[in-house]
Design an enzyme around this catalytic site. Sequence first.
Site, PDB file in Angstrom:
ATOM      1  N   ARG A  33     -48.525 -10.898 -67.301  1.00  0.00           N
ATOM      2  CA  ARG A  33     -49.715 -10.387 -66.644  1.00  0.00           C
ATOM      3  C   ARG A  33     -49.552 -10.228 -65.135  1.00  0.00           C
ATOM      4  O   ARG A  33     -49.853  -9.160 -64.599  1.00  0.00           O
ATOM      5  CB  ARG A  33     -50.903 -11.316 -66.921  1.00  0.00           C
ATOM      6  CG  ARG A  33     -52.229 -10.780 -66.397  1.00  0.00           C
ATOM      7  CD  ARG A  33     -53.383 -11.689 -66.731  1.00  0.00           C
ATOM      8  NE  ARG A  33     -53.512 -11.940 -68.153  1.00  0.00           N
ATOM      9  CZ  ARG A  33     -54.407 -12.739 -68.695  1.00  0.00           C
ATOM     10  NH1 ARG A  33     -55.257 -13.391 -67.921  1.00  0.00           N
ATOM     11  NH2 ARG A  33     -54.462 -12.914 -70.004  1.00  0.00           N
ATOM     12  N   HIS A  79     -51.466  -2.594 -75.574  1.00  0.00           N
ATOM     13  CA  HIS A  79     -52.063  -3.581 -74.669  1.00  0.00           C
ATOM     14  C   HIS A  79     -53.461  -3.947 -75.150  1.00  0.00           C
ATOM     15  O   HIS A  79     -54.462  -3.364 -74.704  1.00  0.00           O
ATOM     16  CB  HIS A  79     -52.130  -2.980 -73.263  1.00  0.00           C
ATOM     17  CG  HIS A  79     -52.327  -3.993 -72.174  1.00  0.00           C
ATOM     18  ND1 HIS A  79     -51.345  -4.871 -71.781  1.00  0.00           N
ATOM     19  CD2 HIS A  79     -53.394  -4.255 -71.387  1.00  0.00           C
ATOM     20  CE1 HIS A  79     -51.786  -5.610 -70.791  1.00  0.00           C
ATOM     21  NE2 HIS A  79     -53.039  -5.271 -70.530  1.00  0.00           N
ATOM     22  N   TYR A 123     -64.860  10.867 -67.299  1.00  0.00           N
ATOM     23  CA  TYR A 123     -64.979  11.993 -66.385  1.00  0.00           C
ATOM     24  C   TYR A 123     -63.662  12.347 -65.694  1.00  0.00           C
ATOM     25  O   TYR A 123     -63.532  13.443 -65.150  1.00  0.00           O
ATOM     26  CB  TYR A 123     -66.019  11.689 -65.301  1.00  0.00           C
ATOM     27  CG  TYR A 123     -67.396  11.421 -65.841  1.00  0.00           C
ATOM     28  CD1 TYR A 123     -68.063  12.380 -66.601  1.00  0.00           C
ATOM     29  CD2 TYR A 123     -68.048  10.224 -65.593  1.00  0.00           C
ATOM     30  CE1 TYR A 123     -69.340  12.142 -67.094  1.00  0.00           C
ATOM     31  CE2 TYR A 123     -69.314   9.971 -66.076  1.00  0.00           C
ATOM     32  CZ  TYR A 123     -69.958  10.935 -66.833  1.00  0.00           C
ATOM     33  OH  TYR A 123     -71.217  10.697 -67.321  1.00  0.00           O
TER      34      TYR A 123
END
Length: 738
Positions: A33, A79, A123
């Site tokens: 991570r 993931h 968007y």
Amino acid sequence: MPDDLAGHIEDTPLAQALSERYLAYALSTIMSRSLPDVRDGLKPVHRRLIYAMHLLRLDPTAGFKKCARVVGDVIGRFHPHGDASVYEALVRLAQDFAARYPLVEGQGNFGNIDGDNAAAMRYTEARLTEVARAMLAGIDEDAVDFRPNYDGEESEPVVLPGAFPNLLANGATGIAVGMATSIPPHNAGEVCAAALHLIAHPDATTADLLAHLPGPDFPTGGIIVDDKESMIAAYETGRGGFRVRARWEIERGKGGAWQIVVTEIPYQVQKARLIEQVAQLMEEKKLPLLGDIRDESTERVRLVIEPKTRSVEPDVLMEMLFRATALESRFSLNMNVLDRTRTPMVMKLGDVLRAWLDHRQEVLVRRSRHRLAAIERRLEVLEGYLAVYLNLDEVIRIIREEDEPKARLRERFSLSDVQAEAILNMRLRSLRRLEEMEIRREHKSLTRERKELAALLADSAKQWTRIGEEIADIRARFGDNPLGARRTGFAAPPAAVEIAADILIEREPITVILSEKGWIRALRGHLAPDAELKFKDGDKLRLMLPCQTTDRLCLFATNGRAYTLRAGDLPRGRGDGQPIRLLAEMTNADEVVTLFLPQEGTRYLVAGTGGRGFLVPAAELASERRAGKTVLVLKPGEEALFCIPAEGDHVAVIGDNRKLLVFPLDQLPEMARGTGVLLQKYKDGGLRDARVFTLADGLTWKLGERTRTETNLRDWLGERAQTGRLPPSGFPKSGRFS
């Protein structure tokens, strides 16, 4: 679950259970991570994002796809985490003010330097950049290892081939469990130059590498103000930091007017938050030299800073802003990364470059072997084709007449299974003469390439030559264009600009109020002596001192110590204020003797109950320490009695025995600290009061509401340390002059 384990309970110490689980969590955070891989400079989420976009064929020349599609693929295939965190990582890879060399090209609102968030993923659209393409070069040529994804249905790369020096070029930050990483961005062309120097000189020192890679190159520009020695030490140890200042210039106007324009701000400083910070400090009156700040930015940063007056020096104003705001920030260096064995360690600059170069060598060898194997397979097929053209009629006959043409072809022409299969799959149009010539040319070319690859794999020197050529190509592609131009400048550490503490406080009149019980406060304006004031029950006014907020007051206590209080720091308002002991380190046994505004060039007479004293200059009463400084050294049982201005030519002292003595002021020594000399001799008791006056004007004392002045002091004139005589008739019974 087996039946014999159902309902089984196993006792385990809580500490052991917690430590095992926390260790597993810590390792997962460190390795999967927070820390980047030294070879490609990527964390798992970034690596999976780029690989997923590669599978979606989002190359720089392809069209854009919705970020929601990309995030969905990443989550579903590689993931399994929250979509918000994955989209945030994607957005950061596309922000040109966050990534020095963006790996993703975004279309739509991807946020801005003000700190505004990107639009929702439904968007926005994205595709890979040329930098990402360089990172992926060779991914389909067995350049790196793959591992199963989280559900075992697909595979993902352990590391990317990384032809681009991403770790140093784009940097990385992350906080794991018990460790963190902080690597600033650098200029890719300079990183490549340092890598080429390391190839040519494997024993190069950090200083040698910094001749090619002088320091960080932040996407937002700015100026690094650190000396060369500290930077060498930081890169040598892998730990350190860099002071980054905003880039600014002066714009002159009419009539001597000027303003400062900030065109670049430090890395990771949000412009809107910076302006809010400056505005807050202005409201708190902590930036008295600053008149106004406004944001005139478009796509480029332009912050206009106006001084309060034209007399302000620009350097002083900017130094004040650098000290108080994020216009100067420090970016830490902590090159904590995962090495090729997935072990976290802090590396120096040379080790990071060497790890990347070793990775590039491994990628070169693996790609070369993959290509060599492909050439071998193709040559095998081409040799079969050539056998066809030499015996074309026989091959056609076998195919037309034999029941098992494949086996017959292998037997007749000594072909391999692959060659026979390729011949059977040939198209009729390939049997023309021109095709045979093309096959022979391809065979010749592949034979030459096979020879070159075999020589490359057998010679380490040739491998490093090839790696150097590849790095030089990366340097030319990404270092010699507008994207690769250095943005962050360097400057020598700035000379110390003295900014008086008073200049940081807005000057305004105040009145300091000290009560009998030691409570102090400041009220705005100069109050009249008869102004109505409120105190705690049983308390009353001790002194009222008009001054300015920029003044420094001297508090002299019975312990013989002098304390400096900043008038601007005193508690304000109509309340009771604060106990004086919170501002000066005084014990409960110590009391305030006096509080006054020292006058420059003035001497003060200090004395204690033991009758000893001396003259001390005003400058020697100043102390920056909260504990103050010892001025009058007292003997056990004594207390400091007064600290009065020595304005005159004679001193009048009176003791507890009501004996008055007048002697010349020049008989007292001037000292910065000490016990002093005897002012008056006593058989019993000690000093009661003293006054410095001008003999020609006479000695004045208060008697009730009236004031009396005695000019005939011949009977009381003497030498220092004499006993003196009883005071004139009408002297106050209190034994004090006021």
